[in-house]
Design a protein around this motif. Structure first.
Motif, PDB file in Angstrom:
ATOM      1  N   ALA A 185       0.828  -1.198   0.000  1.00  0.00           N
ATOM      2  CA  ALA A 185       0.000   0.000   0.000  1.00  0.00           C
ATOM      3  C   ALA A 185       0.867   1.253   0.000  1.00  0.00           C
ATOM      4  O   ALA A 185       1.960   1.268   0.570  1.00  0.00           O
ATOM      5  N   ASP A 186       0.366   2.291  -0.676  1.00  0.00           N
ATOM      6  CA  ASP A 186       0.925   3.639  -0.578  1.00  0.00           C
ATOM      7  C   ASP A 186       2.326   3.791  -1.161  1.00  0.00           C
ATOM      8  O   ASP A 186       3.082   4.671  -0.754  1.00  0.00           O
ATOM      9  N   VAL A 187       2.713   2.933  -2.098  1.00  0.00           N
ATOM     10  CA  VAL A 187       3.999   3.121  -2.768  1.00  0.00           C
ATOM     11  C   VAL A 187       3.746   3.720  -4.148  1.00  0.00           C
ATOM     12  O   VAL A 187       2.614   3.764  -4.632  1.00  0.00           O
ATOM     13  N   THR A 188       4.797   4.174  -4.784  1.00  0.00           N
ATOM     14  CA  THR A 188       4.649   4.862  -6.062  1.00  0.00           C
ATOM     15  C   THR A 188       4.576   3.885  -7.235  1.00  0.00           C
ATOM     16  O   THR A 188       4.977   2.724  -7.133  1.00  0.00           O
ATOM     17  N   SER A 189       4.071   4.402  -8.335  1.00  0.00           N
ATOM     18  CA  SER A 189       4.175   3.727  -9.624  1.00  0.00           C
ATOM     19  C   SER A 189       5.237   4.452 -10.441  1.00  0.00           C
ATOM     20  O   SER A 189       5.399   5.666 -10.331  1.00  0.00           O
ATOM     21  N   THR A 190       5.960   3.703 -11.248  1.00  0.00           N
ATOM     22  CA  THR A 190       6.945   4.304 -12.147  1.00  0.00           C
ATOM     23  C   THR A 190       6.311   4.447 -13.514  1.00  0.00           C
ATOM     24  O   THR A 190       5.825   3.474 -14.088  1.00  0.00           O
ATOM     25  N   ARG A 191       6.292   5.683 -14.010  1.00  0.00           N
ATOM     26  CA  ARG A 191       5.684   5.957 -15.318  1.00  0.00           C
ATOM     27  C   ARG A 191       6.784   6.188 -16.347  1.00  0.00           C
ATOM     28  O   ARG A 191       7.656   7.030 -16.172  1.00  0.00           O
ATOM     29  N   PHE A 192       6.720   5.421 -17.428  1.00  0.00           N
ATOM     30  CA  PHE A 192       7.638   5.567 -18.551  1.00  0.00           C
ATOM     31  C   PHE A 192       6.873   6.224 -19.704  1.00  0.00           C
ATOM     32  O   PHE A 192       5.742   5.824 -20.000  1.00  0.00           O
ATOM     33  N   ALA A 193       7.482   7.199 -20.329  1.00  0.00           N
ATOM     34  CA  ALA A 193       6.877   7.845 -21.495  1.00  0.00           C
ATOM     35  C   ALA A 193       7.936   7.954 -22.582  1.00  0.00           C
ATOM     36  O   ALA A 193       9.050   8.412 -22.323  1.00  0.00           O
ATOM     37  N   VAL A 194       7.606   7.534 -23.791  1.00  0.00           N
ATOM     38  CA  VAL A 194       8.543   7.611 -24.898  1.00  0.00           C
ATOM     39  C   VAL A 194       7.791   8.060 -26.143  1.00  0.00           C
ATOM     40  O   VAL A 194       6.651   7.642 -26.378  1.00  0.00           O
ATOM     41  N   ARG A 195       8.416   8.964 -26.901  1.00  0.00           N
ATOM     42  CA  ARG A 195       7.820   9.407 -28.150  1.00  0.00           C
ATOM     43  C   ARG A 195       8.542   8.721 -29.297  1.00  0.00           C
ATOM     44  O   ARG A 195       9.754   8.840 -29.440  1.00  0.00           O
ATOM     45  N   THR A 196       7.778   8.018 -30.097  1.00  0.00           N
ATOM     46  CA  THR A 196       8.347   7.316 -31.237  1.00  0.00           C
ATOM     47  C   THR A 196       7.357   7.399 -32.385  1.00  0.00           C
ATOM     48  O   THR A 196       6.149   7.208 -32.201  1.00  0.00           O
ATOM     49  N   GLY A 197       7.876   7.740 -33.558  1.00  0.00           N
ATOM     50  CA  GLY A 197       7.008   7.876 -34.720  1.00  0.00           C
ATOM     51  C   GLY A 197       5.944   8.943 -34.551  1.00  0.00           C
ATOM     52  O   GLY A 197       4.863   8.839 -35.120  1.00  0.00           O
ATOM     53  N   GLY A 198       6.232   9.979 -33.735  1.00  0.00           N
ATOM     54  CA  GLY A 198       5.268  11.051 -33.518  1.00  0.00           C
ATOM     55  C   GLY A 198       4.195  10.728 -32.515  1.00  0.00           C
ATOM     56  O   GLY A 198       3.306  11.537 -32.265  1.00  0.00           O
ATOM     57  N   GLU A 199       4.246   9.554 -31.914  1.00  0.00           N
ATOM     58  CA  GLU A 199       3.209   9.133 -30.968  1.00  0.00           C
ATOM     59  C   GLU A 199       3.804   8.980 -29.575  1.00  0.00           C
ATOM     60  O   GLU A 199       4.901   8.444 -29.406  1.00  0.00           O
ATOM     61  N   LEU A 200       3.079   9.452 -28.577  1.00  0.00           N
ATOM     62  CA  LEU A 200       3.500   9.299 -27.194  1.00  0.00           C
ATOM     63  C   LEU A 200       2.958   7.999 -26.637  1.00  0.00           C
ATOM     64  O   LEU A 200       1.757   7.716 -26.718  1.00  0.00           O
ATOM     65  N   VAL A 201       3.855   7.184 -26.094  1.00  0.00           N
ATOM     66  CA  VAL A 201       3.479   5.909 -25.501  1.00  0.00           C
ATOM     67  C   VAL A 201       3.868   5.940 -24.026  1.00  0.00           C
ATOM     68  O   VAL A 201       4.976   6.362 -23.683  1.00  0.00           O
ATOM     69  N   THR A 202       2.967   5.525 -23.149  1.00  0.00           N
ATOM     70  CA  THR A 202       3.271   5.490 -21.718  1.00  0.00           C
ATOM     71  C   THR A 202       2.970   4.115 -21.139  1.00  0.00           C
ATOM     72  O   THR A 202       2.113   3.388 -21.650  1.00  0.00           O
ATOM     73  N   ARG A 203       3.682   3.793 -20.082  1.00  0.00           N
ATOM     74  CA  ARG A 203       3.446   2.549 -19.359  1.00  0.00           C
ATOM     75  C   ARG A 203       3.756   2.780 -17.883  1.00  0.00           C
ATOM     76  O   ARG A 203       4.765   3.417 -17.562  1.00  0.00           O
ATOM     77  N   GLU A 204       2.896   2.305 -17.003  1.00  0.00           N
ATOM     78  CA  GLU A 204       3.098   2.471 -15.571  1.00  0.00           C
ATOM     79  C   GLU A 204       3.284   1.119 -14.899  1.00  0.00           C
ATOM     80  O   GLU A 204       2.647   0.123 -15.273  1.00  0.00           O
ATOM     81  N   VAL A 205       4.175   1.112 -13.910  1.00  0.00           N
ATOM     82  CA  VAL A 205       4.472  -0.109 -13.163  1.00  0.00           C
ATOM     83  C   VAL A 205       4.357   0.209 -11.685  1.00  0.00           C
ATOM     84  O   VAL A 205       5.083   1.067 -11.165  1.00  0.00           O
ATOM     85  N   TYR A 206       3.457  -0.484 -11.005  1.00  0.00           N
ATOM     86  CA  TYR A 206       3.292  -0.262  -9.573  1.00  0.00           C
ATOM     87  C   TYR A 206       4.402  -0.970  -8.802  1.00  0.00           C
ATOM     88  O   TYR A 206       4.707  -2.135  -9.066  1.00  0.00           O
ATOM     89  N   ALA A 207       5.027  -0.228  -7.888  1.00  0.00           N
ATOM     90  CA  ALA A 207       6.081  -0.790  -7.035  1.00  0.00           C
ATOM     91  C   ALA A 207       7.131  -1.506  -7.876  1.00  0.00           C
ATOM     92  O   ALA A 207       7.390  -2.694  -7.712  1.00  0.00           O
ATOM     93  N   LEU A 208       7.772  -0.760  -8.768  1.00  0.00           N
ATOM     94  CA  LEU A 208       8.713  -1.369  -9.718  1.00  0.00           C
ATOM     95  C   LEU A 208       9.841  -2.107  -9.017  1.00  0.00           C
ATOM     96  O   LEU A 208      10.306  -3.144  -9.502  1.00  0.00           O
ATOM     97  N   GLY A 209      10.300  -1.622  -7.885  1.00  0.00           N
ATOM     98  CA  GLY A 209      11.410  -2.269  -7.203  1.00  0.00           C
ATOM     99  C   GLY A 209      11.071  -3.618  -6.610  1.00  0.00           C
ATOM    100  O   GLY A 209      11.962  -4.338  -6.146  1.00  0.00           O
ATOM    101  N   VAL A 210       9.801  -3.984  -6.627  1.00  0.00           N
ATOM    102  CA  VAL A 210       9.372  -5.266  -6.062  1.00  0.00           C
ATOM    103  C   VAL A 210       9.207  -6.278  -7.187  1.00  0.00           C
ATOM    104  O   VAL A 210       8.569  -6.011  -8.202  1.00  0.00           O
ATOM    105  N   GLY A 211       9.823  -7.446  -7.012  1.00  0.00           N
ATOM    106  CA  GLY A 211       9.658  -8.510  -7.995  1.00  0.00           C
ATOM    107  C   GLY A 211      10.290  -8.200  -9.325  1.00  0.00           C
ATOM    108  O   GLY A 211       9.762  -8.586 -10.376  1.00  0.00           O
ATOM    109  N   SER A 212      11.433  -7.494  -9.317  1.00  0.00           N
ATOM    110  CA  SER A 212      12.067  -7.158 -10.594  1.00  0.00           C
ATOM    111  C   SER A 212      13.428  -7.820 -10.744  1.00  0.00           C
ATOM    112  O   SER A 212      14.275  -7.357 -11.495  1.00  0.00           O
ATOM    113  N   ALA A 213      13.648  -8.895 -10.006  1.00  0.00           N
ATOM    114  CA  ALA A 213      14.939  -9.585 -10.087  1.00  0.00           C
ATOM    115  C   ALA A 213      14.708 -11.082 -10.272  1.00  0.00           C
ATOM    116  O   ALA A 213      14.554 -11.827  -9.311  1.00  0.00           O
TER     117      ALA A 213
END
Length: 292
Positions: free
Chosen positions: A127-155
């Motif tokens: 509870a109450d942890v941040t999400s990591t938001r990634f945003a990248v522009r490719t081909g003129g389009e903005l694409v975003t993806r969010e990951v809740y508690a990125l530091g957890v379960g990433s190994a």
């Protein structure tokens, strides 16, 4: 901090410089004027930021992106934080300059890391942890993806966290590695392709203002050198002003001898807590801190 909507621009703009030859009255050709260097391009093409989590409204509004890559090759990252209390008044932002092709390389790495993918990345039971938001522009389009508690379960290879599959752990690991690449671009691209880092010197600073609450030990007061406080409301209990030009320089100079717990005083003696938020090249004022 929410990612500000990005402008639809080509990833790398070709800025041709044109010179014209004028014919004088005597028929001779005038010397062409020296072309001015193209202005820095503040178009964001790649950004990583933390959003949400449990913290104060001022901290939410003043949160800085982890890394921001611009079309002109500038990369601004958060730097190491000194472990003292009270913390410095200004965050440690670092400016890197990428060589030609460096922006394209980092965008390619972001896409390879899965920023444009849509698969479920799992949701750890925290509870109450941040999400990591990634945003990248490719081909003129903005694409975003969010990951809740990125530091957890990433190994992968370690015991899986509840709510995270092996596939999700591998996907989280790729995104975590991307964050490391952006924070340490010379390690990823080579020292011959990256200049810096050097301290980022902003042209404008936002001040997120709340009534001062006494702390122990008591902190020395400092006169506020910027625009009149408290400014305009931007969040519950939080107001904001923006200092630019000479006012920004005065605030930056004063902040060098202040801390995050400094009571800043108005001419009438009112004391304020001020969270200083350097504005990035694509930001112009307080409204950018709350734009969704």
């Amino acid at each position: 901090m929410p990612v500000r909507p990005l402008r639809a621009v080509p990833l790398l703009a070709l800025l041709p410089l044109l010179s014209a030859c004028a014919t004088g009255a005597g028929g001779g050709s005038a010397e062409p004027a020296e072309p001015s260097p193209p202005p820095a391009d503040p178009a964001v093409v790649l950004q990583v930021s933390e959003v949400g989590g449990f913290t104060t409204p001022a901290m939410l509004a003043g949160r800085l992106p982890t890394a921001t890559v611009y079309a002109d090759g500038r990369l601004i990252t958060d730097g190491p934080v000194i472990a003292i209390w009270p913390a410095p008044a200004l965050p440690n932002l670092q400016l890197h300059q990428l060589d030609d092709g460096g922006v394209r390389d980092l965008v390619d790495r972001a896409l390879a890391a899965g920023v444009a993918e849509t698969g479920d990345l799992g949701s750890p039971p925290l509870a109450d942890v941040t999400s990591t938001r990634f945003a990248v522009r490719t081909g003129g389009e903005l694409v975003t993806r969010e990951v809740y508690a990125l530091g957890v379960g990433s190994a992968p290879g370690r015991e899986l966290e509840t709510g995270i599959t092996e596939e999700q752990a591998a996907a989280r690991a790729r995104l975590s590695e991307l964050v490391d690449v952006l924070r340490n671009p010379a390690d990823a691209l080579g020292t011959d392709r990256v200049t810096g880092p050097e301290p980022y010197r902003p042209e404008a600073v936002a001040a997120l203002v709340t009534p001062y609450v006494d702390v122990e030990p008591a902190q020395p007061e400092q006169p506020w050198p910027g625009p009149e406080l408290p400014g305009e409301p931007v969040a519950p209990g939080v107001t904001c002003v923006t200092a630019d030009g000479e006012a920004a320089q005065a605030v930056l100079d004063a902040a060098a001898s202040a801390s995050a717990a400094t009571p800043w005083t108005s001419p009438d003696g009112t004391r304020w807590s001020v969270l200083l938020r350097p504005l990035l090249p694509h930001e112009t004022g307080c409204a950018d801190l709350i734009a969704g």
